[in-house]
Design a protein around this motif. Sequence first.
Motif, short mmCIF file in Angstrom:
data_model
loop_
_atom_site.label_atom_id
_atom_site.label_comp_id
_atom_site.label_asym_id
_atom_site.label_seq_id
_atom_site.Cartn_x
_atom_site.Cartn_y
_atom_site.Cartn_z
N ASP A 127 0.95 -1.41 -0.10
CA ASP A 127 -0.17 -0.05 0.00
C ASP A 127 0.93 1.36 -0.06
N ASP A 128 2.00 1.29 1.05
CA ASP A 128 2.90 2.36 0.86
C ASP A 128 3.50 2.68 -0.56
N ALA A 129 3.82 1.60 -1.10
CA ALA A 129 4.52 1.69 -2.28
C ALA A 129 3.58 2.30 -3.51
N HIS A 130 2.56 1.79 -3.47
CA HIS A 130 1.43 2.43 -4.21
C HIS A 130 1.16 3.94 -4.17
N ILE A 131 1.03 4.28 -2.75
CA ILE A 131 1.06 5.61 -2.41
C ILE A 131 1.95 6.69 -3.01
N VAL A 132 3.17 6.02 -2.63
CA VAL A 132 4.60 6.82 -3.21
C VAL A 132 4.36 6.74 -4.54
N GLN A 133 4.05 5.60 -5.56
CA GLN A 133 3.76 5.77 -6.84
C GLN A 133 2.79 6.99 -7.35
N ALA A 134 1.69 6.88 -6.74
CA ALA A 134 0.62 7.73 -7.07
C ALA A 134 1.11 9.38 -6.79
N MET A 135 1.90 9.54 -5.60
CA MET A 135 2.46 11.01 -5.41
C MET A 135 3.62 11.25 -6.52
N LEU A 136 4.24 10.26 -6.88
CA LEU A 136 5.28 10.58 -7.93
C LEU A 136 4.48 11.30 -9.50
N TYR A 137 3.31 10.34 -9.38
CA TYR A 137 2.50 10.67 -10.60
C TYR A 137 1.88 11.80 -10.54
N LEU A 138 1.40 12.23 -9.43
CA LEU A 138 0.74 13.42 -9.06
C LEU A 138 1.72 14.64 -9.36
N GLY A 139 2.99 14.41 -8.71
CA GLY A 139 3.91 15.35 -8.89
C GLY A 139 4.38 15.79 -10.39
N ARG A 140 4.42 14.60 -11.34
CA ARG A 140 5.18 14.82 -12.51
C ARG A 140 4.00 15.55 -13.19
N THR A 141 2.63 15.03 -13.12
CA THR A 141 1.71 15.71 -13.91
C THR A 141 1.60 17.18 -13.47
N PHE A 142 1.94 17.56 -12.30
CA PHE A 142 1.98 19.13 -11.98
C PHE A 142 3.08 19.84 -12.07
N GLY A 143 4.10 19.06 -12.68
CA GLY A 143 5.36 19.57 -12.99
C GLY A 143 6.28 19.79 -11.77
N LEU A 144 6.01 19.08 -10.73
CA LEU A 144 6.69 19.57 -9.38
C LEU A 144 7.96 18.39 -9.33
N LYS A 145 8.77 19.09 -8.56
CA LYS A 145 10.00 18.17 -8.04
C LYS A 145 9.46 17.38 -6.93
N VAL A 146 9.39 15.99 -7.15
CA VAL A 146 9.17 15.15 -5.86
C VAL A 146 10.15 14.83 -5.13
N ILE A 147 10.43 14.95 -3.90
CA ILE A 147 11.24 14.17 -3.06
C ILE A 147 10.75 13.28 -1.83
N ALA A 148 11.49 12.30 -1.74
CA ALA A 148 11.26 11.32 -0.81
C ALA A 148 12.06 11.46 0.32
N GLU A 149 11.13 11.84 1.69
CA GLU A 149 12.09 11.96 2.97
C GLU A 149 12.20 10.47 3.66
N GLY A 150 12.77 10.46 4.42
CA GLY A 150 13.07 9.03 5.41
C GLY A 150 13.62 8.02 4.83
N ILE A 151 14.62 8.22 3.83
CA ILE A 151 15.11 6.93 2.91
C ILE A 151 16.25 6.32 4.20
N GLU A 152 15.86 5.27 4.73
CA GLU A 152 16.78 4.67 5.82
C GLU A 152 17.66 3.45 5.25
N ASP A 153 17.44 3.25 4.10
CA ASP A 153 18.12 1.84 3.61
C ASP A 153 18.30 1.76 2.05
N TRP A 154 19.46 1.02 1.80
CA TRP A 154 19.77 0.91 0.38
C TRP A 154 18.43 0.53 -0.54
#
Length: 279
Positions: free
Chosen positions: A201-228
């Motif tokens: 579910d989380d992965a799908h939400i992230v994917q949807a946000m990336l899509y949303l950001g791209r559609t609106f021409g926004l730079k999307v940054i993921a916070e809280g990356i804790e591993d490779w």
Amino acid sequence: AESSPRDQPARVRIFDYELEEAISRNELQLYYQPKVNLATQTISGVEALVRWNHPEKGMINPDDFIHIAEENALILPLTLWTLNAALRQSAFICNRHKNFLVAVNLSAGILDKDIVDLVMGAVHTWDVPPHQLVLEVTENAIMEQPETCLRTLNQLRSHNIILSIDDFGTGYSSFSYLKRLPVQELKIDQSFVKDMIHNVDDAHIVQAMLYLGRTFGLKVIAEGIEDWDTLDRLATMGCDHGQGYYIARPMPFEELLEWIETSGWADTDTPAKRAYSQG
Ligand code: G
Ligand code: MN
């Protein structure tokens, strides 16, 4: 204001009068956490995070005192201190590296029209181009007073300040407001990023946000990356920007300068020194 302990974990009890003194006693310190471009493997900027070096209670994180500042009219002086300290320290990096961005968090309640002159005054004072300053604002801060905030954000934007929605996905904003916000960056809240490898579910939400950001021409940054694995998955999903402990923890300015020189994340002007390392 009344000086009473707030709902603090037993570990830290903060009194509002202490916070007032912290600013005048110079007990606040900025830590900087790098934001990187996952696609080009370069550092794209930093987020300035305030810490309170309390004489007896040790280092206190903003989560433990920002809300007290917000309740006691200390948030404006605190924010101005942060903004000025961040610009003062990073001005020379910004002038040397024209793509380097310095981000500062803006709380709810200070997004009225006065903040525009204060922000512009600060970038002038420290000689940082306005398009190298990012102001991070949470959805909830905006939704408290949407019309006032919208007006203020539009003014900041007309001065070329970069605007970012922080903790995206956790707030109450509606798409109709998002559509009208003059923002350039969207920060995916760390709660969606933390378990995205194991939680579909989380992965799908992230994917949807990336899509949303791209559609609106926004730079999307993921916070809280804790591993490779998370970093690698995000890059594969087409998320170009990241921030998190795996890349770097927030650090004092002197350490940041060293990190920029020595980390695998090349600075903004030189080619990547090495590929992603799994170490
Ligand atoms: O919401 P905002 O972007 O302002 O949050 C920044 C906060 O998140 C800082 O307090 C920072 O220390 C913390 N943080 C940054 N990276 C990570 C991470 O990878 N994991 C966790 N748990 N916290 C992080
Ligand atoms: Mn932030």
